[in-house]
Design an enzyme around this catalytic site. Structure first.
Site, short mmCIF file in Angstrom:
data_model
loop_
_atom_site.label_atom_id
_atom_site.label_comp_id
_atom_site.label_asym_id
_atom_site.label_seq_id
_atom_site.Cartn_x
_atom_site.Cartn_y
_atom_site.Cartn_z
CE LYS A 134 -12.80 -1.71 -9.11
NZ LYS A 134 -11.77 -2.29 -8.58
CG HIS A 154 -10.40 -1.89 0.05
ND1 HIS A 154 -9.99 -3.11 1.97
CD2 HIS A 154 -8.57 -2.20 -0.48
CE1 HIS A 154 -8.89 -3.42 1.46
NE2 HIS A 154 -8.20 -3.36 -0.38
#
Length: 233
Positions: A134, A154
Site C-alpha cells: 500500500k 476503505h
C-alpha cells in the site's frame, strides 16, 4: 483469473468508475515530492488526514531538511509527529527509511523511481523497512502518477462488498487482483473516489445501500444484507 471473468470484472470496474465520476467528479492530482509522500504516508497510518497534515507540518518546521530528520534523535522526531498518533513506532520507521535511502542512493531522493518499470520501483520501495504494497503504491501513484492501485481500508471494504475480490482476500492480495482491471488512466481517480464513497456511503458499520449509486451492481446489496438479516433473527 480466466479471460472471461477478467473481462467481466473489468467491465464492472469501468462502469463503477463512470458512476462515481458523475457523483464525485475527477479529482485533481496534487503532485508531491516523492520523499515527502513516503514520509507523509507513514505518518498517515491509523490516523486522520487532519492529524497527518498537522504532524507533517510540525516535522518540517522542526527539521528543515530530510537530512536533519535522518540525523535527528528518534525522541525529537516522535515529539514533532505526536499528533499523528503511534509516534513511538512511526518516528524510528521514518528515520530508518531515510537512512535506507541514503545508503542505497548516496542522498535522500527518490526521483530515479520514475524511470524504472513499475514492478521494479515497487520492489525497491518495499525493501525499506515498514513499507508494504500500500505505501509503495501510494508513493508511485501520488508522486509519479504510475498505473498502480493502492488498497486502503476503505477500498478493501468497498471492493469486497462489490464482489471484485474474494471475501477473505487480504489487502496485499487485493493489490494483485485489482490493479490489472483498473481502466487505463483511471487509477488515481478511482482510488480517490472509492475512498470518498467508502467514507460517505459504503461505511463500515452501516452502509447506506438505499442511496448507493452502485447497489444494482453490488453483491453485498444483492446478498449480503439478506444474510445479515438472517444472522440477526
Amino acid at each position: 483469473m480466466d479471460d472471461k471473468y477478467h473481462a467481466a470484472l473489468a467491465a464492472l470496474v469501468a462502469e463503477t468508475d463512470v458512476r462515481l465520476r458523475r457523483i464525485y467528479g475527477s479529482p485533481r492530482r496534487r503532485e508531491r515530492e516523492p520523499v515527502a509522500q513516503l514520509v507523509g504516508t507513514i505518518l498517515s497510518q491509523a490516523t486522520t488526514d487532519t492529524q497527518t497534515a498537522r504532524s507533517f507540518a510540525e516535522l518540517r518546521r522542526r527539521f528543515p531538511t530530510w537530512a536533519h530528520v535522518r540525523d535527528g534523535r528518534v525522541t525529537a522526531i516522535a515529539k514533532a509527529i505526536h499528533s499523528s498518533g503511534l509516534s513511538q513506532q512511526k518516528a524510528p520507521r521514518i528515520k530508518k527509511a531515510l537512512q535506507h535511502i541514503t545508503r542505497e542512493r548516496g542522498c535522500i531522493e527518490l526521483d530515479f523511481l520514475k524511470s524504472l518499470p513499475v514492478a521494479s520501483a515497487r520492489e525497491w520501495l518495499m525493501r525499506i523497512g515498514g513499507v508494504g504494497p500500500k505505501t509503495a503504491s501510494i508513493v508511485l501513484l501520488f508522486a509519479f502518477n504510475q498505473p498502480v492501485f493502492p488498497v486502503d481500508t476503505h477500498i478493501h471494504r468497498v471492493t469486497g462488498r462489490l464482489g471484485w475480490i474474494p471475501s477473505r482476500a487480504s489487502a496485499d492480495k487485493a493489490h494483485q487482483l485489482l490493479e490489472p482491471v483498473i481502466p487505463r488512466g483511471a487509477h488515481y481517480r478511482l482510488h480517490v473516489n472509492l475512498i470518498q464513497h467508502g467514507r460517505e456511503v459504503c461505511q463500515a458499520r452501516r452502509p447506506r445501500c438505499e442511496v448507493c449509486a452502485l447497489k444494482d451492481i453490488c453483491q453485498y446489496c444483492a446478498h449480503g444484507r439478506a444474510v445479515e438479516a438472517l444472522q440477526h433473527q
